[in-house]
Design a protein around this motif. Sequence first.
Motif, PDB file in Angstrom:
ATOM      1  N   TRP A   1      -5.599   1.311  -8.954  1.00 28.80           N
ATOM      2  CA  TRP A   1      -5.529   2.402  -7.992  1.00 28.80           C
ATOM      3  C   TRP A   1      -4.274   3.209  -8.256  1.00 28.80           C
ATOM      4  O   TRP A   1      -3.166   2.669  -8.270  1.00 28.80           O
TER       5      TRP A   1
ATOM      6  N   GLU B   1      -6.462  -0.097   4.018  1.00 22.14           N
ATOM      7  CA  GLU B   1      -5.831  -0.115   5.346  1.00 22.14           C
ATOM      8  C   GLU B   1      -6.667   0.603   6.384  1.00 22.14           C
ATOM      9  O   GLU B   1      -6.663   0.247   7.571  1.00 22.14           O
TER      10      GLU B   1
ATOM     11  N   GLU C   1      -5.956  -8.744   1.532  1.00 21.41           N
ATOM     12  CA  GLU C   1      -4.640  -8.296   1.106  1.00 21.41           C
ATOM     13  C   GLU C   1      -4.619  -8.163  -0.415  1.00 21.41           C
ATOM     14  O   GLU C   1      -5.523  -8.626  -1.108  1.00 21.41           O
TER      15      GLU C   1
ATOM     16  N   TYR D   1      -3.764  -4.157  -9.249  1.00 24.36           N
ATOM     17  CA  TYR D   1      -3.639  -5.029  -8.085  1.00 24.36           C
ATOM     18  C   TYR D   1      -4.602  -6.199  -8.217  1.00 24.36           C
ATOM     19  O   TYR D   1      -5.650  -6.098  -8.857  1.00 24.36           O
TER      20      TYR D   1
ATOM     21  N   GLY E   1       0.291  -2.467   5.863  1.00 20.78           N
ATOM     22  CA  GLY E   1       0.774  -2.137   4.532  1.00 20.78           C
ATOM     23  C   GLY E   1       0.393  -3.166   3.488  1.00 20.78           C
ATOM     24  O   GLY E   1       0.504  -2.909   2.292  1.00 20.78           O
TER      25      GLY E   1
ATOM     26  N   LYS F   1       0.114   4.386   0.275  1.00 20.55           N
ATOM     27  CA  LYS F   1      -0.274   5.377   1.281  1.00 20.55           C
ATOM     28  C   LYS F   1       0.367   5.043   2.623  1.00 20.55           C
ATOM     29  O   LYS F   1       0.894   5.933   3.316  1.00 20.55           O
TER      30      LYS F   1
ATOM     31  N   LEU G   1      -5.064  -3.026   0.819  1.00 18.96           N
ATOM     32  CA  LEU G   1      -5.397  -1.850   0.024  1.00 18.96           C
ATOM     33  C   LEU G   1      -6.300  -0.918   0.833  1.00 18.96           C
ATOM     34  O   LEU G   1      -6.145   0.289   0.812  1.00 18.96           O
TER      35      LEU G   1
ATOM     36  N   ASN H   1       0.840  -1.195   0.000  1.00 13.60           N
ATOM     37  CA  ASN H   1       0.000   0.000   0.000  1.00 13.60           C
ATOM     38  C   ASN H   1       0.878   1.249   0.000  1.00 13.60           C
ATOM     39  O   ASN H   1       1.568   1.533   0.986  1.00 13.60           O
TER      40      ASN H   1
ATOM     41  N   THR I   1       3.602 -10.019  -1.714  1.00 10.78           N
ATOM     42  CA  THR I   1       3.355  -9.450  -0.404  1.00 10.78           C
ATOM     43  C   THR I   1       3.971 -10.348   0.658  1.00 10.78           C
ATOM     44  O   THR I   1       3.741 -11.547   0.674  1.00 10.78           O
TER      45      THR I   1
END
Length: 458
Positions: free
Chosen positions: A411, A269, A423, A416, A264, A131, A267, A129, A453
């Motif tokens: 995004w 979060e 996740e 993704y 993290g 952000k 998406l 992620n 991930t």
Amino acid sequence: MDLDFNDFHGLYLFLASLGLIWFLALWTIWLLGTWTARSRYRLRPRSPLSSATRTAVPGVSILRPLKGLDTNLYENLESTFTQEYPNFELLCCVADEDDQALPVVRELKSRYPHVDAKILIGDEDVGINPKVNNLMSGYRAAKNDILWVIDSNVTVHSGTLARAVDALRTPTKSGKRVALVHHVPFAFSTESRVGSRIDEAFLNTNHAKMYLAINTVAIESCVVGKSNLYRRSDLERVNGSLKPITSTEPNAKQDGICGLPAFGRFLAEDNMIASALWHELGLRHDLSCDVARNVVGNMSLRDYVQRRVRWIRVRKNMVLAATLVEPFTESIVLVSIGSSSLKYLFGFSRWLCVLLHFCMLLFVDLDVYTSLAGHPLPQSIRWEFLAGWVAREVLALPIFILAIVGNRVEWRGRQYEVLNNGEVKFVSNHRSFLHSLEFLGWSRSQKYQAVETEAVLP
């Protein structure tokens, strides 16, 4: 053997009764959301914390993740510089030293030299992620336990922070401690684009009344992360597993990586942090009487559809049962059920039911808008807003069908794949005819990058 209508009368009676109950239940939820909007948002009293001394209030670290020139960025950021709260710091986080947001932040720092504001450049790779990766520098540097994470496309009233801290320190009616305070999004569009108007109508009516109703009933976590206030000490105890902490120790925490880095891999979060505080610590959330004014900006119809598809697919892989019920909460499907049930049970005209349903729905939605905005729908956007409202209702079911059959989302220009536990992992950004089919969910062939991930659960 010939069957006639009477052979199925009992079944039809049961289905019609069930349909009517569902129809009335949804209207009860809508009216609850409308009542909540009226009672909570039409009066926003000034918090006593706004005029308190610095030492009399808890310190707050405001974290604003920035990337590029969002619409209305100057005003959005300025709204946090001008908070009427005596003890806060502002941490503006950017991943790249060439980011276009930096000149805006620097100009505001020079305009408000009395504000303890810092610019933190560089991210930390803790997951997929971006952000969360961006926020990590601010999360590490924050000198206060209370964190207010607020998106770059959000502007807030000057009294928002003080009222949010009030809510955070006030227990719920059941006596449980509040772990997170959030704000209902209120969208406003600066441009007359089709997607912008539809999104504006959606967030300020249907989404708002359902969001407020669900949080009023408060039987489950339901949080949008535009503007969230919580304690780092609580976040440092959870990891997103949603498994209750069984230890009786006062500050017991989950095993493995906890805190913001643990989220993290998601998406969404914001939703996962809220759910973790709710389920792992057994704490609760609250809404203050402020809104997070979300600047929609320039959004095409495709952008709107893509955004809705993205979040339906994320929710599908997090809360499948609730997501599958969604179509039956949409107005067109609901009135089809309700009108058929009323026709069978009482002989009520279907068309009259449809007419009354949509007239009442429009009245309710405009009332919700008025409560959140603090004023009626402006005449300058009346017809565009109403057209967006109609388009939202018509598009709801087709968008859901489009979203439910795939797991790929886009995004910020990246592709993704949403996994079953919420996740995500990167997929190839290669665009082709096959990509278009995959986006629609018609093809399952995918080309994954060599990026995985990292598992962080014990």
